[in-house]
Scaffold this motif. Structure first.
Motif, short mmCIF file in Angstrom:
data_model
loop_
_atom_site.label_atom_id
_atom_site.label_comp_id
_atom_site.label_asym_id
_atom_site.label_seq_id
_atom_site.Cartn_x
_atom_site.Cartn_y
_atom_site.Cartn_z
N ARG A 207 0.86 -1.18 0.00
CA ARG A 207 0.00 0.00 0.00
C ARG A 207 0.90 1.24 0.00
O ARG A 207 0.99 2.00 0.95
N THR A 208 1.60 1.41 -1.13
CA THR A 208 2.64 2.45 -1.20
C THR A 208 2.07 3.86 -1.13
O THR A 208 2.75 4.77 -0.64
N GLU A 209 0.85 4.05 -1.61
CA GLU A 209 0.25 5.39 -1.53
C GLU A 209 0.10 5.82 -0.08
O GLU A 209 0.35 6.98 0.28
N ARG A 210 -0.31 4.88 0.77
CA ARG A 210 -0.46 5.18 2.20
C ARG A 210 0.89 5.47 2.83
O ARG A 210 1.00 6.30 3.74
N ILE A 232 13.32 2.82 4.03
CA ILE A 232 11.96 2.37 3.67
C ILE A 232 11.46 3.14 2.46
O ILE A 232 10.92 2.55 1.51
N MET A 233 11.65 4.46 2.46
CA MET A 233 11.15 5.28 1.35
C MET A 233 11.90 4.97 0.05
O MET A 233 11.31 4.98 -1.03
N ILE A 234 13.18 4.69 0.15
CA ILE A 234 13.96 4.30 -1.04
C ILE A 234 13.45 2.96 -1.57
O ILE A 234 13.33 2.76 -2.79
N ASN A 235 13.12 2.07 -0.65
CA ASN A 235 12.56 0.77 -1.05
C ASN A 235 11.22 0.95 -1.78
O ASN A 235 10.93 0.27 -2.76
N VAL A 236 10.41 1.90 -1.30
CA VAL A 236 9.12 2.19 -1.95
C VAL A 236 9.36 2.64 -3.40
O VAL A 236 8.70 2.16 -4.33
N LEU A 237 10.30 3.56 -3.56
CA LEU A 237 10.60 4.07 -4.90
C LEU A 237 11.09 2.95 -5.82
O LEU A 237 10.71 2.90 -7.00
N CYS A 238 11.93 2.06 -5.29
CA CYS A 238 12.42 0.94 -6.10
C CYS A 238 11.28 0.00 -6.48
O CYS A 238 11.22 -0.48 -7.62
N LYS A 239 10.36 -0.26 -5.54
CA LYS A 239 9.22 -1.13 -5.84
C LYS A 239 8.32 -0.50 -6.90
O LYS A 239 7.69 -1.21 -7.69
N GLU A 240 8.26 0.82 -6.88
CA GLU A 240 7.44 1.53 -7.86
C GLU A 240 8.16 1.68 -9.20
O GLU A 240 7.60 2.23 -10.15
N GLY A 241 9.42 1.20 -9.26
CA GLY A 241 10.19 1.30 -10.49
C GLY A 241 10.81 2.67 -10.74
O GLY A 241 11.32 2.93 -11.83
N LYS A 242 10.79 3.52 -9.72
CA LYS A 242 11.32 4.88 -9.85
C LYS A 242 12.78 4.90 -9.39
O LYS A 242 13.12 5.46 -8.34
N TYR A 265 22.30 1.10 0.25
CA TYR A 265 22.90 0.76 -1.04
C TYR A 265 22.38 -0.57 -1.57
O TYR A 265 22.14 -0.72 -2.78
N ASN A 266 22.19 -1.54 -0.68
CA ASN A 266 21.65 -2.83 -1.12
C ASN A 266 20.27 -2.69 -1.76
O ASN A 266 19.96 -3.36 -2.75
N THR A 267 19.47 -1.80 -1.18
CA THR A 267 18.11 -1.58 -1.71
C THR A 267 18.16 -1.05 -3.13
O THR A 267 17.44 -1.52 -4.02
N VAL A 268 19.03 -0.05 -3.35
CA VAL A 268 19.13 0.57 -4.67
C VAL A 268 19.76 -0.41 -5.67
O VAL A 268 19.28 -0.55 -6.81
N ILE A 269 20.81 -1.11 -5.25
CA ILE A 269 21.48 -2.08 -6.13
C ILE A 269 20.50 -3.19 -6.53
O ILE A 269 20.41 -3.56 -7.71
N HIS A 270 19.77 -3.70 -5.58
CA HIS A 270 18.78 -4.74 -5.89
C HIS A 270 17.71 -4.21 -6.84
O HIS A 270 17.27 -4.93 -7.75
#
Length: 372
Positions: A207-210, A232-242, A265-270
């Motif tokens: 529920r990324t909008e929330r 967490i917010m960086i992970n949200v952006l990655c999940k959204e493809g941004k 860094y792991n979040t962005v690299i992944h």
């Protein structure tokens, strides 16, 4: 011998008869009086606040269970308040009284007292029990907690953070939001860690909008962000493809005075590897090392997975060997990635060598570890 004179019934006038009344008062010297029994021999004796306190203080928990039928919520509440400086004793007492013998006010008073312990875990578990029981809404739990806090003259608002955390741990997302706004309305600012629990829960629920709404609320309420918040917010952006915005967010993080860690860094690299952009992930990998952040097994695993998907098996194997050289232990997922890669290439000898190495190191194969 004279015959007996028969009594004429006509001579018996009602006015001359004396009524006889039967009484239930047995004389004290009545025979077998020692064998009489009370009506309910199993009923426990009545108990006073003083006697209850003595029983609790002497930890007579079996006797407490025997007294349960006579433990009214008001009596329990009085005893709890008398013992408010002994949270461990209150915890033991409340754990030995049937949950349904306690009304919500009594339960909340006990929780407010137990929250005074150095460890938040006991109070958190009690809150999860109340929230999970469904006997009351979050508001119906929040208000008695607030009253108990005032009654005990407690300055800390930790009890409300624990209530919110209980909702998050039980994946009750909407209830967590209700608690968040109840706290804000009453002037209690949730702690950063509590907000992170909420953000993380909504992220797991996709529920990324929330998540963005809550993050904006944190910003509005001037609740500080931590490294965990940014991750967490960086992970949200990655999940959204941004991915571009995710990388920019790392810069925003640094400008806010928060140093990115290995998870950042792991979040962005992944994120880049999962989208087939391994080259960009390698650039971030280099930047990561340049800033003194040491890669871990997850970092290498993401890059190896990305390379295998692009059929860059020699590069993946080289990175794998580098990983072993610096003493990192590959996961079953990483081994599986290489095994699959070489199976698809048709190099079964190489695939089997990774499988054997994996077993030799005591790494248990995962379900998808198969040999083609």
């Amino acid at each position: 011998m004279k015959p007996h004179k028969l009594l004429n019934p006509q001579t018996l006038k009602p006015s001359k008869l004396r009524p006889i009344f039967l009484t239930n008062h047995a004389p004290s010297s009545a025979p077998f009086s020692s064998l009489t029994h009370p009506e309910n021999p199993t009923d426990p004796p009545p108990i006073t606040r003083h006697s209850l306190l003595k029983t609790i203080q002497s930890s007579q928990w079996d006797f407490i269970k025997h007294l349960e039928p006579n433990l009214a919520p008001s009596l329990i509440s009085e005893a709890l308040f008398e013992l408010h400086k002994s949270p461990q004793l209150v915890l033991e007492f409340i754990s030995n009284v049937d949950f349904h013998r306690q009304d919500i006010q009594t339960r909340c008073l006990a929780i407010a007292i137990v929250a005074g312990q150095s460890s938040p875990k006991p109070a958190l578990e009690l809150l999860k029990q109340v929230v999970g029981s469904g006997i009351a809404t979050i508001r119906e739990i929040f208000n008695p907690l607030a009253l108990s806090r005032e009654r005990l003259s407690v300055n800390s608002s930790i009890i409300f953070d624990l209530l919110l955390r209980a909702c998050c741990e039980m994946k009750m997302a909407d209830e967590a939001v209700d608690c968040f706004y109840l706290m804000v309305d009453k002037g209690f600012m949730p702690k950063t860690e509590t907000c992170n629990d909420m953000l993380s829960l909504f992220l797991k629920l996709n529920r990324t909008e929330r998540v963005w709404v809550l993050y904006a609320e944190m910003f509005r309420l001037k609740i500080n962000s931590s490294v965990c918040t940014f991750n967490i917010m960086i992970n949200v952006l990655c999940k959204e493809g941004k991915l571009k915005k995710a990388k920019e967010f790392v810069g925003f993080m640094e400008s806010s005075g928060i140093k990115p860690n290995v998870v950042t860094y792991n979040t962005v690299i992944h994120g880049f590897c999962s989208r087939g952009r391994v080259g960009r992930a390698q650039m971030i990998f280099s930047a990561m090392k340049g800033k003194g952040v040491e890669p871990d097994s997850y970092t290498y695993g993401s890059l190896i997975s990305g390379m295998c998907k692009e059929r860059r098996l020699e590069e993946a194997a080289g990175l794998f060997n580098k990983m072993l050289e610096i003493g990192l232990l590959p996961s079953a997922v990483t081994y599986n990635t290489l095994i699959d890669g070489y199976c698809n290439k048709g190099d079964l000898d190489k695939a089997f060598s990774y499988r054997d190495e994996m077993v030799k190191k005591g790494i248990r194969p995962i379900v998808s570890t198969t040999m083609c």
